[in-house]
Design a protein around this motif. Structure first.
Motif, PDB file in Angstrom:
ATOM      1  N   GLU A 175       9.613  17.131  12.989  1.00 51.82           N
ATOM      2  CA  GLU A 175       9.620  16.017  12.241  1.00 51.82           C
ATOM      3  C   GLU A 175       8.889  16.575  10.913  1.00 51.82           C
ATOM      4  N   THR A 179      13.135  17.928   7.221  1.00 51.91           N
ATOM      5  CA  THR A 179      14.045  17.152   8.191  1.00 51.91           C
ATOM      6  C   THR A 179      14.094  15.793   7.758  1.00 51.91           C
ATOM      7  N   ARG A 187      20.597  12.921  12.107  1.00 51.38           N
ATOM      8  CA  ARG A 187      19.335  12.826  13.078  1.00 51.38           C
ATOM      9  C   ARG A 187      19.529  12.023  14.272  1.00 51.38           C
TER      10      ARG A 187
END
Length: 235
Positions: A175, A179, A187
Protein backbone atom coordinates in the motif's frame (compact mmCIF):
# COMPACT_ATOMS: atom_id res chain seq x y z
CA UNK A 1 20.01 -5.78 13.65
CA UNK A 2 21.59 -2.40 14.23
CA UNK A 3 23.64 -0.32 11.84
CA UNK A 4 24.90 2.25 14.29
CA UNK A 5 27.26 4.74 12.68
CA UNK A 6 26.65 3.58 9.11
CA UNK A 7 26.07 6.28 6.50
CA UNK A 8 23.07 5.50 4.33
CA UNK A 9 21.89 7.14 1.12
CA UNK A 10 18.25 6.26 0.38
CA UNK A 11 17.36 7.18 -3.19
CA UNK A 12 13.63 7.60 -3.61
CA UNK A 13 13.31 7.96 0.14
CA UNK A 14 10.68 10.71 0.27
CA UNK A 15 7.75 8.32 0.18
CA UNK A 16 6.55 4.74 0.12
CA UNK A 17 8.98 1.91 0.77
CA UNK A 18 11.99 4.23 0.57
CA UNK A 19 10.66 6.45 3.35
CA UNK A 20 9.96 3.44 5.55
CA UNK A 21 13.51 2.18 5.00
CA UNK A 22 14.95 5.62 5.83
CA UNK A 23 12.96 5.66 9.08
CA UNK A 24 13.99 2.12 9.98
CA UNK A 25 17.66 2.80 9.28
CA UNK A 26 17.62 5.99 11.37
CA UNK A 27 15.91 4.18 14.25
CA UNK A 28 18.62 1.50 14.05
CA UNK A 29 21.40 4.05 14.46
CA UNK A 30 22.38 4.98 10.91
CA UNK A 31 22.98 8.49 9.61
CA UNK A 32 20.45 8.82 6.78
CA UNK A 33 20.38 11.13 3.78
CA UNK A 34 17.40 10.97 1.42
CA UNK A 35 17.78 11.69 -2.29
CA UNK A 36 14.60 12.38 -4.21
CA UNK A 37 12.89 14.80 -6.56
CA UNK A 38 10.43 15.60 -3.76
CA UNK A 39 10.96 17.15 -0.30
CA UNK A 40 12.58 14.53 1.94
CA UNK A 41 10.24 14.65 4.94
CA UNK A 42 11.68 13.47 8.26
CA UNK A 43 15.32 13.20 7.19
CA UNK A 44 17.91 15.52 5.64
CA UNK A 45 17.72 15.39 1.88
CA UNK A 46 19.18 16.33 -1.46
CA UNK A 47 17.55 16.73 -4.87
CA UNK A 48 18.37 13.98 -7.34
CA UNK A 49 16.80 12.85 -10.62
CA UNK A 50 17.81 9.25 -11.31
CA UNK A 51 17.16 9.65 -15.05
CA UNK A 52 19.68 12.49 -15.40
CA UNK A 53 23.33 11.42 -15.39
CA UNK A 54 24.64 14.82 -14.29
CA UNK A 55 22.04 15.08 -11.53
CA UNK A 56 23.14 11.66 -10.27
CA UNK A 57 26.83 12.58 -10.35
CA UNK A 58 26.21 15.86 -8.55
CA UNK A 59 23.86 14.28 -6.03
CA UNK A 60 26.23 11.47 -5.10
CA UNK A 61 29.11 13.93 -4.76
CA UNK A 62 26.98 16.05 -2.43
CA UNK A 63 25.95 12.99 -0.44
CA UNK A 64 29.57 11.92 0.02
CA UNK A 65 30.50 15.43 1.14
CA UNK A 66 27.62 15.66 3.61
CA UNK A 67 27.89 12.16 5.02
CA UNK A 68 31.66 11.81 4.81
CA UNK A 69 31.19 8.70 2.67
CA UNK A 70 28.49 6.17 1.83
CA UNK A 71 28.27 2.78 3.48
CA UNK A 72 24.77 1.75 2.43
CA UNK A 73 22.92 2.62 -0.78
CA UNK A 74 19.23 1.93 -1.18
CA UNK A 75 17.81 2.24 -4.70
CA UNK A 76 14.09 2.79 -4.18
CA UNK A 77 13.11 5.37 -6.80
CA UNK A 78 10.42 4.03 -9.09
CA UNK A 79 7.36 4.61 -11.23
CA UNK A 80 4.39 2.32 -11.75
CA UNK A 81 1.45 2.56 -14.12
CA UNK A 82 -0.63 0.31 -16.31
CA UNK A 83 -0.64 -0.12 -20.08
CA UNK A 84 -1.14 -3.12 -22.33
CA UNK A 85 1.67 -3.81 -24.77
CA UNK A 86 -0.48 -3.47 -27.89
CA UNK A 87 -1.40 0.12 -27.03
CA UNK A 88 1.53 1.17 -24.85
CA UNK A 89 3.12 4.47 -25.94
CA UNK A 90 6.86 4.18 -26.47
CA UNK A 91 7.35 7.05 -24.02
CA UNK A 92 5.61 5.04 -21.28
CA UNK A 93 7.99 2.13 -21.87
CA UNK A 94 11.06 4.38 -21.94
CA UNK A 95 10.11 6.32 -18.82
CA UNK A 96 9.63 3.12 -16.81
CA UNK A 97 12.92 1.62 -17.98
CA UNK A 98 14.72 4.93 -17.42
CA UNK A 99 13.54 5.32 -13.82
CA UNK A 100 13.23 1.74 -12.62
CA UNK A 101 16.28 0.19 -14.30
CA UNK A 102 18.67 2.72 -15.84
CA UNK A 103 18.35 4.91 -12.75
CA UNK A 104 19.54 2.01 -10.61
CA UNK A 105 22.55 1.60 -12.87
CA UNK A 106 23.45 5.30 -12.84
CA UNK A 107 23.23 5.73 -9.07
CA UNK A 108 25.00 2.46 -8.33
CA UNK A 109 27.82 3.23 -10.75
CA UNK A 110 28.35 6.62 -9.12
CA UNK A 111 28.45 5.19 -5.60
CA UNK A 112 30.57 2.10 -6.27
CA UNK A 113 34.03 3.74 -6.35
CA UNK A 114 33.49 5.14 -2.85
CA UNK A 115 32.50 1.73 -1.49
CA UNK A 116 35.25 -0.23 -3.19
CA UNK A 117 37.85 2.29 -1.99
CA UNK A 118 36.81 1.71 1.62
CA UNK A 119 36.32 -2.03 0.95
CA UNK A 120 32.91 -2.11 2.59
CA UNK A 121 29.46 -1.39 1.29
CA UNK A 122 25.91 -2.63 0.98
CA UNK A 123 23.78 -1.95 -2.08
CA UNK A 124 20.08 -2.78 -1.77
CA UNK A 125 17.69 -2.30 -4.67
CA UNK A 126 13.92 -2.51 -4.59
CA UNK A 127 12.78 -4.89 -7.32
CA UNK A 128 9.32 -6.49 -7.44
CA UNK A 129 7.74 -9.91 -7.48
CA UNK A 130 6.32 -8.90 -10.87
CA UNK A 131 9.89 -9.06 -12.20
CA UNK A 132 9.64 -12.79 -11.53
CA UNK A 133 6.04 -13.64 -12.43
CA UNK A 134 4.90 -10.78 -14.68
CA UNK A 135 1.46 -9.23 -14.82
CA UNK A 136 -1.05 -8.18 -17.47
CA UNK A 137 -0.86 -4.43 -18.18
CA UNK A 138 2.56 -4.19 -16.52
CA UNK A 139 5.02 -5.65 -19.03
CA UNK A 140 7.13 -2.47 -18.91
CA UNK A 141 7.34 -2.52 -15.12
CA UNK A 142 7.98 -6.27 -14.96
CA UNK A 143 10.73 -5.97 -17.57
CA UNK A 144 12.46 -3.21 -15.62
CA UNK A 145 12.28 -5.13 -12.35
CA UNK A 146 13.49 -8.35 -13.96
CA UNK A 147 16.41 -6.29 -15.22
CA UNK A 148 17.09 -5.09 -11.69
CA UNK A 149 17.28 -8.69 -10.48
CA UNK A 150 19.70 -9.67 -13.24
CA UNK A 151 21.78 -6.55 -12.64
CA UNK A 152 21.94 -7.37 -8.93
CA UNK A 153 23.22 -10.90 -9.53
CA UNK A 154 25.85 -9.78 -12.01
CA UNK A 155 27.14 -6.81 -10.02
CA UNK A 156 27.29 -8.90 -6.85
CA UNK A 157 29.75 -11.23 -8.56
CA UNK A 158 31.88 -8.28 -9.68
CA UNK A 159 32.29 -6.54 -6.34
CA UNK A 160 31.79 -9.01 -3.48
CA UNK A 161 35.54 -9.56 -3.38
CA UNK A 162 35.95 -5.85 -2.68
CA UNK A 163 33.70 -6.06 0.36
CA UNK A 164 30.59 -4.67 -1.35
CA UNK A 165 27.50 -6.86 -1.02
CA UNK A 166 24.73 -6.30 -3.56
CA UNK A 167 21.21 -7.62 -3.07
CA UNK A 168 17.62 -6.90 -4.02
CA UNK A 169 14.23 -6.98 -2.36
CA UNK A 170 11.21 -8.03 -4.40
CA UNK A 171 8.14 -6.98 -2.43
CA UNK A 172 4.67 -8.09 -3.31
CA UNK A 173 1.94 -5.47 -3.60
CA UNK A 174 2.37 -2.80 -0.95
CA UNK A 175 0.00 0.00 0.00
CA UNK A 176 1.74 3.12 -1.31
CA UNK A 177 0.86 6.18 -3.37
CA UNK A 178 1.85 4.28 -6.52
CA UNK A 179 -0.35 1.24 -5.96
CA UNK A 180 -3.27 3.43 -4.89
CA UNK A 181 -3.51 4.61 -8.50
CA UNK A 182 -3.89 1.10 -9.96
CA UNK A 183 -7.31 0.09 -11.23
CA UNK A 184 -9.75 -1.37 -8.68
CA UNK A 185 -10.06 -4.52 -10.79
CA UNK A 186 -6.30 -5.10 -10.74
CA UNK A 187 -6.10 -4.51 -6.99
CA UNK A 188 -9.03 -6.82 -6.28
CA UNK A 189 -7.66 -9.54 -8.55
CA UNK A 190 -4.22 -9.35 -7.00
CA UNK A 191 -5.60 -9.43 -3.46
CA UNK A 192 -7.53 -12.60 -4.33
CA UNK A 193 -4.28 -14.25 -5.52
CA UNK A 194 -2.38 -13.62 -2.28
CA UNK A 195 -2.26 -16.45 0.26
CA UNK A 196 -2.00 -13.79 2.98
CA UNK A 197 -5.09 -12.12 1.58
CA UNK A 198 -3.84 -8.55 1.74
CA UNK A 199 -1.34 -6.05 0.43
CA UNK A 200 1.65 -5.37 2.64
CA UNK A 201 2.68 -2.14 4.33
CA UNK A 202 5.91 -0.30 3.61
CA UNK A 203 6.95 -0.71 7.24
CA UNK A 204 6.71 -4.49 6.79
CA UNK A 205 9.23 -4.41 3.93
CA UNK A 206 11.77 -2.10 5.57
CA UNK A 207 13.12 -4.68 8.08
CA UNK A 208 14.33 -6.80 5.16
CA UNK A 209 16.49 -3.89 4.05
CA UNK A 210 17.77 -3.53 7.61
CA UNK A 211 18.75 -7.20 7.64
CA UNK A 212 20.74 -6.80 4.42
CA UNK A 213 22.46 -3.63 5.66
CA UNK A 214 23.34 -4.97 9.09
CA UNK A 215 26.24 -6.93 10.54
CA UNK A 216 26.36 -9.85 11.03
CA UNK A 217 22.81 -10.24 9.68
CA UNK A 218 23.62 -9.31 6.10
CA UNK A 219 27.12 -10.71 5.89
CA UNK A 220 26.32 -13.80 3.80
CA UNK A 221 23.81 -12.33 1.36
CA UNK A 222 25.43 -11.96 -2.06
CA UNK A 223 23.36 -11.42 -5.20
CA UNK A 224 20.18 -12.50 -3.47
CA UNK A 225 16.61 -11.37 -4.00
CA UNK A 226 14.50 -11.53 -0.84
CA UNK A 227 10.73 -11.82 -1.07
CA UNK A 228 8.44 -10.10 1.46
CA UNK A 229 5.44 -10.58 -0.83
CA UNK A 230 2.35 -11.90 1.00
CA UNK A 231 2.96 -15.29 -0.66
CA UNK A 232 2.57 -14.02 -4.23
CA UNK A 233 5.84 -15.73 -5.26
CA UNK A 234 7.30 -18.72 -3.43
CA UNK A 235 10.80 -19.18 -4.92
Amino acid sequence: MRITGRRALVVGGAGGIGAAIADTFADAGATVLVADRRPPGRHPGITLDVTDEQSVADGVAEAVARLGGIDVLVNSAGVLDQAEVATMPTETWRRTIDVDLTGVFLVTRAVLPHMTAQRWGRIITIASQLGIKGSPSMAHYAAAKAGVIGFTKSLAQEVAGAGVLVNAIAPGPVETEMTADLTPDWRAGKTAELPLGRFGAAAEVAPTALLLASEPGGNLYVGQTLHPNSGDVMP
